[in-house]
Design an enzyme around this catalytic site. Structure first.
Site, PDB file in Angstrom:
ATOM      1  N   LYS A 108       0.857  -1.190   0.000  1.00 48.49           N
ATOM      2  CA  LYS A 108       0.000   0.000   0.000  1.00 48.49           C
ATOM      3  C   LYS A 108       0.887   1.232   0.000  1.00 48.49           C
ATOM      4  O   LYS A 108       2.003   1.191   0.509  1.00 48.49           O
ATOM      5  CB  LYS A 108      -0.912   0.017   1.243  1.00 48.49           C
ATOM      6  CG  LYS A 108      -2.178   0.809   1.067  1.00 48.49           C
ATOM      7  CD  LYS A 108      -3.241   0.018   0.328  1.00 48.49           C
ATOM      8  CE  LYS A 108      -4.496   0.816   0.098  1.00 48.49           C
ATOM      9  NZ  LYS A 108      -5.562  -0.025  -0.449  1.00 48.49           N
TER      10      LYS A 108
HETATM   11  P1  NAD Z   1     -13.248   7.486  -3.222  1.00 49.72           P
HETATM   12  O1  NAD Z   1     -12.278   8.533  -2.856  1.00 49.72           O
HETATM   13  O2  NAD Z   1     -13.666   7.355  -4.652  1.00 49.72           O
HETATM   14  O3  NAD Z   1     -14.594   7.626  -2.356  1.00 49.72           O
HETATM   15  C1  NAD Z   1     -14.572   7.705  -0.960  1.00 49.72           C
HETATM   16  C2  NAD Z   1     -15.944   8.190  -0.514  1.00 49.72           C
HETATM   17  O4  NAD Z   1     -15.982   8.229   0.912  1.00 49.72           O
HETATM   18  C3  NAD Z   1     -16.308   9.583  -0.979  1.00 49.72           C
HETATM   19  O5  NAD Z   1     -17.687   9.641  -1.292  1.00 49.72           O
HETATM   20  C4  NAD Z   1     -15.997  10.454   0.244  1.00 49.72           C
HETATM   21  O6  NAD Z   1     -16.753  11.638   0.262  1.00 49.72           O
HETATM   22  C5  NAD Z   1     -16.430   9.514   1.326  1.00 49.72           C
HETATM   23  N1  NAD Z   1     -15.823   9.824   2.626  1.00 49.72           N
HETATM   24  C6  NAD Z   1     -14.587  10.301   2.885  1.00 49.72           C
HETATM   25  N2  NAD Z   1     -14.437  10.499   4.211  1.00 49.72           N
HETATM   26  C7  NAD Z   1     -15.607  10.146   4.781  1.00 49.72           C
HETATM   27  C8  NAD Z   1     -16.079  10.126   6.118  1.00 49.72           C
HETATM   28  N3  NAD Z   1     -15.297  10.517   7.136  1.00 49.72           N
HETATM   29  N4  NAD Z   1     -17.350   9.691   6.331  1.00 49.72           N
HETATM   30  C9  NAD Z   1     -18.120   9.286   5.303  1.00 49.72           C
HETATM   31  N5  NAD Z   1     -17.728   9.291   4.033  1.00 49.72           N
HETATM   32  C10 NAD Z   1     -16.496   9.720   3.773  1.00 49.72           C
HETATM   33  O7  NAD Z   1     -12.616   6.111  -2.683  1.00 49.72           O
HETATM   34  P2  NAD Z   1     -12.962   4.634  -3.119  1.00 49.72           P
HETATM   35  O8  NAD Z   1     -11.938   4.214  -4.125  1.00 49.72           O
HETATM   36  O9  NAD Z   1     -14.416   4.514  -3.409  1.00 49.72           O
HETATM   37  O10 NAD Z   1     -12.597   3.838  -1.780  1.00 49.72           O
HETATM   38  C11 NAD Z   1     -13.529   3.705  -0.699  1.00 49.72           C
HETATM   39  C12 NAD Z   1     -13.102   2.550   0.187  1.00 49.72           C
HETATM   40  O11 NAD Z   1     -12.997   1.361  -0.610  1.00 49.72           O
HETATM   41  C13 NAD Z   1     -11.724   2.696   0.848  1.00 49.72           C
HETATM   42  O12 NAD Z   1     -11.746   2.055   2.109  1.00 49.72           O
HETATM   43  C14 NAD Z   1     -10.806   1.925  -0.081  1.00 49.72           C
HETATM   44  O13 NAD Z   1      -9.633   1.466   0.567  1.00 49.72           O
HETATM   45  C15 NAD Z   1     -11.731   0.792  -0.462  1.00 49.72           C
HETATM   46  N6  NAD Z   1     -11.355   0.109  -1.704  1.00 49.72           N
HETATM   47  C16 NAD Z   1     -11.298   0.765  -2.879  1.00 49.72           C
HETATM   48  C17 NAD Z   1     -10.959   0.069  -4.038  1.00 49.72           C
HETATM   49  C18 NAD Z   1     -10.955   0.711  -5.391  1.00 49.72           C
HETATM   50  O14 NAD Z   1     -10.725   0.003  -6.394  1.00 49.72           O
HETATM   51  N7  NAD Z   1     -11.211   1.997  -5.521  1.00 49.72           N
HETATM   52  C19 NAD Z   1     -10.654  -1.294  -3.966  1.00 49.72           C
HETATM   53  C20 NAD Z   1     -10.741  -1.933  -2.732  1.00 49.72           C
HETATM   54  C21 NAD Z   1     -11.100  -1.229  -1.599  1.00 49.72           C
END
Ligand code: NAD
Length: 417
Positions: A108
């Site tokens: 990471k």
């Molecule tokens: P992103 O940045 O596209 O979206 C994150 C979302 O969470 C946004 O809507 C943001 O406004 C919201 N957010 C941020 N802080 C917040 C808070 N304190 N309370 C509530 N909402 C909040 O990110 P993403 O890629 O969608 O990732 C989201 C989660 O999924 C993370 O935990 C990430 O590690 C996990 N993840 C993502 C992927 C991927 O392919 N993008 C893969 C596996 C896991």
């Protein structure tokens, strides 16, 4: 609820690994290798800001383990990110790649910054400098980053370009790229699609009819917005969604198209028509069939776990449930699809992207989605079967599946004298 790890993130993962190693009689060498990270790099670097000043930023790249293949894991841009959190997320990647059986280890990366406060030019300069700093560790056969919170395909393209300037054309150094520079069809929505697949499998297992079931989604980013849209297509009612500014709720179902348009226009889901406001904390406790935390870690904790009314929790985010909360959910009969399984769709299609890059070949979307569907379905079935056999919750069964693969691979490779 803390939205970021505060020194306990990696400790939580270590505790889980220790517990499973003991339960499965895994060798001491293997256990010791997994409760620490193989390589950790902290970088501090200058970035010229648009106002003429120079900012100094801190970034990390942590490789947790590469026994089963090159390390793999996203890059996070967030103001609260810290090294402990990056270690925890890297370890989760080692487990995730092993659960779904893609030939990767876990890593990471992160930069402490608020990407929303940087101009596009500043973001590009920051990204290129960070990429140059971590180039000593990454590479198509070493460690392959991908997007995470706060980063996107454009950021991946800058990293690919910077690395290629240093080492020659290398699309396989990073995944989640735009299609035009070696990205894969289906990658952008892969994590949300994988969550949708496991949510439907969980609903079938628990006996919830997906058509007409109610779903609350915390976080409306890449993962949250995609899973909400895809589940709505399957007939689910998306009753609540949120982002960092707050949430919205309509027990009769939200209009997804209106939500996306509102978010594009205003930057948030807050204030969309035909919905009442809810806080992020309230959203978690709403009555619904399926709850999908898709924002940050440590959202379902000891203090609120007993108030969760959903029958199924699908962990779109990494680490949204603390171990104490996990026990409470299990005792209350909530079926949890753990992060290492639920959100593995992203790393599966990243793997497919990398395979296409190495082959210099391009597959169509139905082929990518077909592989994703069968790999997610197989992994879910395998973990579910082990959970029944071992009378363990899905998270324990997923960790057992992963640790068995890791221990077997470590033993087969042996120890370099
Ligand atoms: P992103 O940045 O596209 O979206 C994150 C979302 O969470 C946004 O809507 C943001 O406004 C919201 N957010 C941020 N802080 C917040 C808070 N304190 N309370 C509530 N909402 C909040 O990110 P993403 O890629 O969608 O990732 C989201 C989660 O999924 C993370 O935990 C990430 O590690 C996990 N993840 C993502 C992927 C991927 O392919 N993008 C893969 C596996 C896991």
């Amino acid at each position: 609820m803390s939205s970021h790890a505060d020194g306990e993130g990696f400790e939580n993962v270590r505790k889980l690994i220790n517990g499973i190693c003991e339960r499965m009689n895994i060798s001491e060498t293997c256990r010791l290798r997994l409760i620490g990270c193989e390589r950790e790099l902290t970088v501090r670097f200058p970035v010229k800001l648009d106002n003429g000043h120079v900012g100094v930023f801190t970034g990390y790249r942590v490789m947790h383990n590469d026994t089963r293949g090159p390390a793999k894991g996203g890059i996070r841009y967030h103001p609260d990110v810290n090294l402990d959190e990056v270690r925890a997320l890297a370890a989760l990647m080692t487990l995730k790649t092993a659960v779904v059986n893609v030939p990767y280890g876990g890593a990471k990366g992160a930069v402490i910054c608020n990407p929303k406060e940087l101009s596009l030019a500043e973001l590009e300069r920051l990204t290129r400098r960070y990429a140059a700093e971590i180039a000593v560790l990454i590479g198509p056969n070493l460690d392959i980053p991908a997007p995470d919170v706060g980063t996107n395909p454009q950021v991946m393209a800058w990293i690919m370009d910077t690395y290629s300037q240093m080492r020659g054309y290398s699309p396989g150094v990073i995944t989640g790229k735009p299609l035009e520079v070696g990205g894969s069809k289906g990658r952008f929505e892969a994590t949300g699609r994988g969550c949708m697949i496991t949510a439907l499998l969980a609903a079938k297992h628990v006996g919830v009819n997906a058509d007409g079931s109610t779903v609350a989604v915390q976080g409306f980013g890449n993962v949250g917005a995609t899973v909400a849209r895809l589940l709505a297509k399957e007939g689910c009612l998306i009753t609540a969604v949120s982002d960092s500014r707050g949430g919205v709720y309509n027990p009769n179902g939200l209009d997804l198209e209106a939500l996306v348009a509102h978010k594009t226009e205003t930057g948030s889901v807050v204030g969309v028509k035909n919905a009442e406001p809810v806080t992020n904390a309230e959203l978690l406790e709403l009555p619904c069939d399926v709850l999908i935390p898709s924002a940050l870690e440590h959202q379902i904790v000891e203090a609120n776990a007993a108030s969760i009314k959903a029958r199924i929790v699908v962990e779109g985010a990494n680490g949204p449930t603390t171990p104490e909360a996990d026990q409470i959910l299990y005792a209350n009969g909530v079926f949890v699809v753990p992060d290492v399984l639920a959100n593995a769709g992203g790393v599966i299609v990243s793997y497919l992207e990398w395979v296409q890059n190495l082959q210099v070949f391009c597959w169509d979307e139905s082929q990518v989605n077909g592989y994703l569907h069968s790999m997610m379905t197989n992994a879910f079935a395998e973990v579910l079967e082990l959970s029944a056999l071992e009378k363990a919750e899905m998270r324990t069964a997923a960790y057992m599946t992963a640790l068995r693969r890791l221990a077997t691979a470590m033993t087969a490779r042996g120890i370099f004298p």
